[in-house]
Structure formats: C-alpha cells, structure tokens
Enzyme design. Structure first.
Site, PDB file in Angstrom:
ATOM      1  N   HIS A  94     -38.514  -4.744 -24.302  1.00 30.34           N
ATOM      2  CA  HIS A  94     -37.746  -4.548 -25.534  1.00 30.34           C
ATOM      3  C   HIS A  94     -38.569  -4.814 -26.794  1.00 30.34           C
ATOM      4  O   HIS A  94     -38.137  -5.490 -27.726  1.00 30.34           O
ATOM      5  CB  HIS A  94     -36.465  -5.397 -25.512  1.00 30.34           C
ATOM      6  CG  HIS A  94     -35.588  -5.058 -24.349  1.00 30.34           C
ATOM      7  ND1 HIS A  94     -34.889  -3.869 -24.285  1.00 30.34           N
ATOM      8  CD2 HIS A  94     -35.361  -5.693 -23.177  1.00 30.34           C
ATOM      9  CE1 HIS A  94     -34.252  -3.812 -23.126  1.00 30.34           C
ATOM     10  NE2 HIS A  94     -34.535  -4.897 -22.434  1.00 30.34           N
ATOM     11  N   ARG A 107     -37.770   3.510 -14.067  1.00 28.40           N
ATOM     12  CA  ARG A 107     -37.870   2.581 -15.192  1.00 28.40           C
ATOM     13  C   ARG A 107     -38.757   1.394 -14.817  1.00 28.40           C
ATOM     14  O   ARG A 107     -39.636   0.980 -15.573  1.00 28.40           O
ATOM     15  CB  ARG A 107     -36.467   2.098 -15.567  1.00 28.40           C
ATOM     16  CG  ARG A 107     -36.383   1.095 -16.722  1.00 28.40           C
ATOM     17  CD  ARG A 107     -34.924   0.675 -16.881  1.00 28.40           C
ATOM     18  NE  ARG A 107     -34.683  -0.085 -18.105  1.00 28.40           N
ATOM     19  CZ  ARG A 107     -34.671  -1.408 -18.178  1.00 28.40           C
ATOM     20  NH1 ARG A 107     -34.918  -2.134 -17.095  1.00 28.40           N
ATOM     21  NH2 ARG A 107     -34.422  -2.020 -19.326  1.00 28.40           N
ATOM     22  N   GLN A 112     -32.704  -8.129 -15.245  1.00 26.57           N
ATOM     23  CA  GLN A 112     -33.817  -8.713 -14.482  1.00 26.57           C
ATOM     24  C   GLN A 112     -33.844 -10.226 -14.679  1.00 26.57           C
ATOM     25  O   GLN A 112     -33.600 -10.715 -15.781  1.00 26.57           O
ATOM     26  CB  GLN A 112     -35.120  -8.095 -14.991  1.00 26.57           C
ATOM     27  CG  GLN A 112     -36.280  -8.256 -14.052  1.00 26.57           C
ATOM     28  CD  GLN A 112     -37.413  -7.279 -14.349  1.00 26.57           C
ATOM     29  OE1 GLN A 112     -37.217  -6.287 -15.024  1.00 26.57           O
ATOM     30  NE2 GLN A 112     -38.585  -7.556 -13.859  1.00 26.57           N
ATOM     31  N   GLN A 142     -33.503   2.078 -25.790  1.00 29.52           N
ATOM     32  CA  GLN A 142     -33.309   0.698 -25.324  1.00 29.52           C
ATOM     33  C   GLN A 142     -34.602  -0.008 -24.907  1.00 29.52           C
ATOM     34  O   GLN A 142     -34.769  -1.205 -25.134  1.00 29.52           O
ATOM     35  CB  GLN A 142     -32.309   0.710 -24.157  1.00 29.52           C
ATOM     36  CG  GLN A 142     -31.806  -0.659 -23.753  1.00 29.52           C
ATOM     37  CD  GLN A 142     -31.797  -0.853 -22.244  1.00 29.52           C
ATOM     38  OE1 GLN A 142     -32.823  -0.748 -21.591  1.00 29.52           O
ATOM     39  NE2 GLN A 142     -30.637  -1.148 -21.706  1.00 29.52           N
ATOM     40  N   SER A 193     -29.682  -5.256 -20.726  1.00 26.99           N
ATOM     41  CA  SER A 193     -30.947  -4.582 -20.445  1.00 26.99           C
ATOM     42  C   SER A 193     -30.808  -3.660 -19.236  1.00 26.99           C
ATOM     43  O   SER A 193     -30.060  -2.689 -19.257  1.00 26.99           O
ATOM     44  CB  SER A 193     -32.060  -5.628 -20.274  1.00 26.99           C
ATOM     45  OG  SER A 193     -33.317  -5.016 -20.140  1.00 26.99           O
ATOM     46  N   LEU A 194     -31.504  -3.973 -18.129  1.00 27.11           N
ATOM     47  CA  LEU A 194     -31.375  -3.198 -16.893  1.00 27.11           C
ATOM     48  C   LEU A 194     -29.906  -3.013 -16.505  1.00 27.11           C
ATOM     49  O   LEU A 194     -29.510  -1.960 -15.985  1.00 27.11           O
ATOM     50  CB  LEU A 194     -32.122  -3.940 -15.773  1.00 27.11           C
ATOM     51  CG  LEU A 194     -31.704  -3.669 -14.329  1.00 27.11           C
ATOM     52  CD1 LEU A 194     -32.180  -2.296 -13.897  1.00 27.11           C
ATOM     53  CD2 LEU A 194     -32.225  -4.744 -13.409  1.00 27.11           C
TER      54      LEU A 194
END
Length: 291
Positions: free
Chosen positions: A194, A112, A9, A243, A87-88
């Site tokens: 996170h 998500r 992102q 995660q 991440s994503l």
C-alpha cells in the site's frame, strides 16, 4: 444492518480451515477445487504446514482468502447487507457479495500475491506500526522524510501503519517517537504494501483485473480506497487496482458503514483482528467472530 468483514495478510495460523474441511462437504469440495486451480495442495500447508511455510506470500494470501470465503459460504444464516475487507480481504468480500466468482477471486489473489512478491524484491522496503499519534501528525512526519514513506493502513484511532523504503521508514519511526508515539515498530513483512513501491505489482494486477468479469453485487462493498459504499462493477475494478499503491482506510470504512446503518459486524476467516479494530472504532456496535 449486518456488515460482513474479511481479514488480510497476517491473520494466518497453522491448522487454519481444517475444521471447515472436516465438517462440511461443501467446504471440502471448495478446498479441493482450490488445490486444482492453484496447482499445489495448499490445504496440506494450511492444515499441517509450519508458520514459516504459511508465511510465504504465494501461500499466505490464497490461504487467508480461502479460509474467509469458505467460512462465509458454509455459514447457515448467510445474509450480508454490506461487506468490506482489509487489504487482501477485499477480494474475499467481493466473492461473498457475488461481484466475483470463487474461481476468479482465487486466481486474482494468487496473481496478486506473486506480483507483490516480485515488487518486494526490487527495492528493500518495509512497514511499521505507529501507536498513539494522531493520523494528521503521522502524515505530516511522513511528508518531511527524504525518500518514500507514506501512511498505509488506517486501522483504528491511534493505530496507523506506515510503508515505504527501508531507510525512510526507519527515519520516520525515530521522528514519530520524538513526536510522542507510544511505539513506532518495524513489522516483519516482506515489503512496502500500500505504497508507491507496489507500482510494478499494480501494473501487473491491473491487466488481470481488467480481463476478469465482475458482476453487480448483492450488497455494496466499502472499498479500502474510498471508504464508501460501491456497487458498480466498473468502479469496483478501478478501486481494486488503485488499492495496491493506496492506503487502506479501514477506520473510515467502518465509521461510514456505521453511519449507513451497520449495527452488527461479522468477521469471517482466520483470527479476530477486525472485530478488535471495530470495537476500538466504535464500542457500541455488536461484533461476532465466525470461524
């Protein structure tokens, strides 16, 4: 060895993916399939939407995922020997290496995004970038602050992102500056990704991930949580669930990929943040940006 990496992102921009749509029949078909799966024309927002429209979490995450995955799918010399995503981007990486189908990957990314949006609305929370402080010092300061604030993204040496409750992040930023940080800057994000603040989203996403079939991938994925090569579908699932509330170990992942033989990194999708980070982690490896 070739390592394929996928952004998260923040990499989105107006017009993203439009060239792919216009120049590849395969890309066009996948984009149209995505519009059907999501129940709205995300392509209209990606190609013509404003920066504000693209910033909506329910749009941003699927948009970055689609641009990344479709760029990889139409790449003529597609042959990853290892993959990773920031991440994503880990979801994009898992579609690229065959652990997840395109459809299942998109559905999970959409779930998500919505789950994270809901979690962000529960408590005021944020993230901040900290520059030019050793990782250990950042971790030490976070541990001293009242309230929730943790190291969230280990992006490259001297660049770490912290995440948590708004007041705790603000207090940590002041202490980071006192300790000699070149910068400690609150980021324009919707919440504390996170970090433990994402626990409600983690629980929601866990159910969706558990119900989704994962296959044995064609090559290992270096996951954010472990920064090690993983090929077992059950382990991939477990790490993907953790995660959301755990830090992104990007520096450690890239270092491990290089130790395991990566000599060239290819970044697929919008922007070129990751090739920049890879170059800062190790300037001796080759990097290529694939749009």
């Amino acid at each position: 060895m070739k390592a394929y990496v996928f952004p998260g992102q923040g990499a989105q921009f107006t017009g993203m993916g439009k060239d792919l749509y216009e120049n590849s029949a395969v890309a066009k078909q996948l984009f149209e399939q995505a519009n059907e799966i999501l129940g709205f024309r995300i392509t209209d927002i990606m190609f013509e939407g404003t920066a504000e429209e693209l910033k909506e979490t329910k749009v941003t995450q699927p948009a970055v995922f689609l641009h990344s995955v479709i760029a990889a799918k139409v790449y003529p010399e597609f042959a990853p020997e290892m993959v990773a995503g920031h991440s994503l981007g880990e979801f994009s990486a898992l579609v690229a290496n065959g652990a997840l189908s395109f459809e299942d990957g998109l559905k999970l990314v959409s779930k998500r995004a919505l789950a994270m949006q809901k979690a962000c609305e529960i408590t005021p929370s944020t993230m901040a970038a900290v520059l030019n402080l050793p990782d250990e010092k950042v971790e030490e300061i976070c541990a001293e602050i009242d309230g929730v604030v943790v190291a969230a993204n280990y992006n490259c040496p001297g660049q770490l992102v912290i995440s948590g409750e708004y007041k705790a992040v603000e207090a940590a930023c002041e202490k980071m500056k006192e300790a000699g940080a070149k910068r400690a800057l609150i980021l324009p994000v919707g919440g504390a990704f996170h970090s433990p603040m994402m626990e409600p989203a983690r629980e929601e996403l866990a159910a969706a991930i558990e119900a989704t079939e994962f296959a044995t991938p064609i090559c290992p994925v270096y996951q954010n949580v472990t920064a090690t090569a993983v090929s077992d579908p059950a382990e991939i699932k477990k790490n993907l669930i953790i995660q959301l509330t755990a830090p992104v170990k990007w520096t450690q992942s890239v270092q491990q990929m290089i130790a395991d033989g990566a000599t060239e990194f290819f970044e697929f999708g919008p922007g070129k943040v990751l090739v920049g980070l890879v170059n800062k982690i190790d300037k001796n490896v080759a990097t290529t940006k694939v749009d």
